[in-house]
Design an enzyme around this catalytic site. Structure first.
Site, mmCIF file in Angstrom:
data_model
loop_
_atom_site.group_PDB
_atom_site.id
_atom_site.type_symbol
_atom_site.label_atom_id
_atom_site.label_comp_id
_atom_site.label_asym_id
_atom_site.label_seq_id
_atom_site.Cartn_x
_atom_site.Cartn_y
_atom_site.Cartn_z
ATOM 1 C CD GLN A 171 36.814 -31.076 -4.647
ATOM 2 O OE1 GLN A 171 37.211 -31.534 -3.572
ATOM 3 N NE2 GLN A 171 35.748 -30.298 -4.721
ATOM 4 C CG ASP A 235 41.334 -33.766 2.184
ATOM 5 O OD1 ASP A 235 41.675 -34.287 3.265
ATOM 6 O OD2 ASP A 235 40.396 -32.963 2.087
ATOM 7 C CD GLU A 270 42.505 -30.149 2.511
ATOM 8 O OE1 GLU A 270 41.403 -29.742 2.911
ATOM 9 O OE2 GLU A 270 42.874 -30.079 1.313
ATOM 10 C CD GLN A 326 39.301 -26.522 2.138
ATOM 11 O OE1 GLN A 326 38.269 -26.288 1.521
ATOM 12 N NE2 GLN A 326 39.569 -27.716 2.608
ATOM 13 C CE LYS A 328 35.066 -28.334 3.765
ATOM 14 N NZ LYS A 328 36.248 -28.827 3.057
#
Length: 417
Positions: A171, A235, A270, A326, A328
């Site tokens: 990211q 995202d 996302e 995802q 998390k």
């Protein structure tokens, strides 16, 4: 039992906790800070340095194994646990969890987790606490059994020793262009996230976002190796729904329009929209997925917000309300639940992405690698932090070391057989 003492050490997460609701509502970015009044409970300012709490298990041979507790960047948003408070978590750990840890068989991982994480006063323990303690317990079991954490997961869940490398996703944070170049030069498997978390970054009718997608695709061809062909993953923090429309058809139309600009790439989108509740998210995401599939689009939906717990993941996977989940990691609690979530996704033929947060630590990132590889997830996040180099080296090197050890173990077993 094998645990004779427990240590607690306050620490830092690798990034910051951010008030997502205030940022979505138009908070202005001034340098690295956001200016405005907090909206999410617990936040004294819109951006707070991430804190963590390390828990160390002192074993009978005086080895100390550690795990790290922390919240996620957007704590208190999308149905998540509130902002991580080190003093509060430390007190709860000392009073409730430490006595339980001193009374379990640390060599039996899942059984130890089940006993330590029993509800307290009829309520589940904080997920961050589960996450950190479960890492320490996993390391304890691996130490006691003289094996890797991945092999403990394989043994506990009756999985074969893994052979496949798990693709790594990086990211960019706000340093988009510089970090995209780093990712391309290092041939990252999935990139760049993009942090499209405001109207300014998304643009009127999504134009700014679309231009960024095209730039990333073009840049991979300009400076990447000839054979390099990453998955593009963005995202958008619900901004398609906020800026375009909250109708599934309109969202799918926009995503297809973006995908058509990069036809040679698989495109992951996302969090295209936030429909306000888990049930509404499931119903509407299922419609978006169905429309994209019927069109044969190269775009895939990735769910994050409103899909936090293991039960949430089950509901999304069974409803086919996403192409990729995802997971998390701090939000599903015990890292054993990360393994369960991957296997649940695989059982429902839905992609499993072991994610987490930029607020994590090197310890939690390494533990996540072992679970990702053991369960053969579809991809995993390079973490912690928002820089590319550090996170990619921590996760990538841990995976390479692990696969080397597993390959040796496999060779030894074959020779014995």
């Amino acid at each position: 039992m094998q645990i004779k003492d427990v240590l607690l050490a306050p620490g830092n997460g690798a990034f910051f906790y951010d008030d997502q609701e205030a940022i979505r509502s138009g908070a202005i970015q001034d340098g690295f800070i956001y200016v405005g009044e907090p909206i999410t409970p617990g936040f004294a300012s819109l951006r707070v340095p991430a804190s963590s709490l390390s828990v160390g298990l002192v074993l009978t041979d005086d080895t100390v194994v550690w795990g790290d507790m922390m919240g996620v960047q957007y704590s208190g948003a999308g149905g998540r646990d509130p902002l991580f408070e080190t003093a509060q978590i430390s007190d709860l750990t000392s009073r409730v969890v430490v006595p339980r840890l001193l009374d379990v068989d640390a060599s039996c991982y899942l059984d130890a987790c089940a006993k330590v994480f029993e509800p307290h006063e009829h309520e589940r323990l904080p997920l961050a606490l589960e996450y950190g303690v479960s890492q320490a317990l996993l390391r304890a079991a691996a130490h006691l059994q003289r094996t890797t954490m991945a092999e403990i997961v394989c043994s506990e869940f009756s999985l074969p020793l893994p052979t496949r490398r798990v693709p790594i996703y990086c990211q960019s944070g706000d340093a988009r262009e510089i970090n995209v170049d780093k990712m391309i030069l290092k041939a990252v498997d999935v990139l760049p996230h993009g942090l499209i978390n405001s109207r300014q970054k998304f643009g009127v009718n999504g134009q700014t976002f679309m231009e960024f997608v095209k730039w990333v695709a073009t840049r991979t061809r300009q400076i990447g190796r000839p054979e390099y062909h990453p998955v593009l993953h963005f995202d958008v923090y619900g901004w398609i729904g906020q800026e375009i429309d909250l109708e599934p058809q309109s969202i799918a139309d926009f995503i297809c329009k973006v995908a058509d600009t990069v036809p040679d790439f698989t495109l992951n989108i996302e969090s295209p929209a936030d429909f306000g509740s888990t049930q509404a998210q499931i119903e509407n995401y299922a419609k978006i997925v169905s429309i994209l599939d019927s069109r044969g689009s190269n775009a895939r939906i990735v769910v994050d917000e409103r899909c936090n717990t293991l039960e949430d993941i089950r509901l999304f996977a069974e409803a086919k309300a996403t192409h990729l989940v995802q997971i998390k990691t701090p939000d599903v609690g015990s890292i054993a639940n990360t393994a369960r979530a991957v296997l649940l996704c695989k059982g429902n033929k839905v992609g499993a992405y072991v994610g987490g947060s930029c607020t994590e630590t090197d310890l939690s990132a390494r533990a996540s690698v072992h679970v990702s590889v053991a369960t053969q997830a579809d991809m995993m996040l390079a973490k912690p932090g928002m820089g590319v180099d550090e996170a990619f080296s921590i996760v990538g090197n841990e995976q390479n070391r692990l696969l080397a050890m597993l390959n040796r173990r496999r060779t030894q077993n074959e020779n014995v057989g």
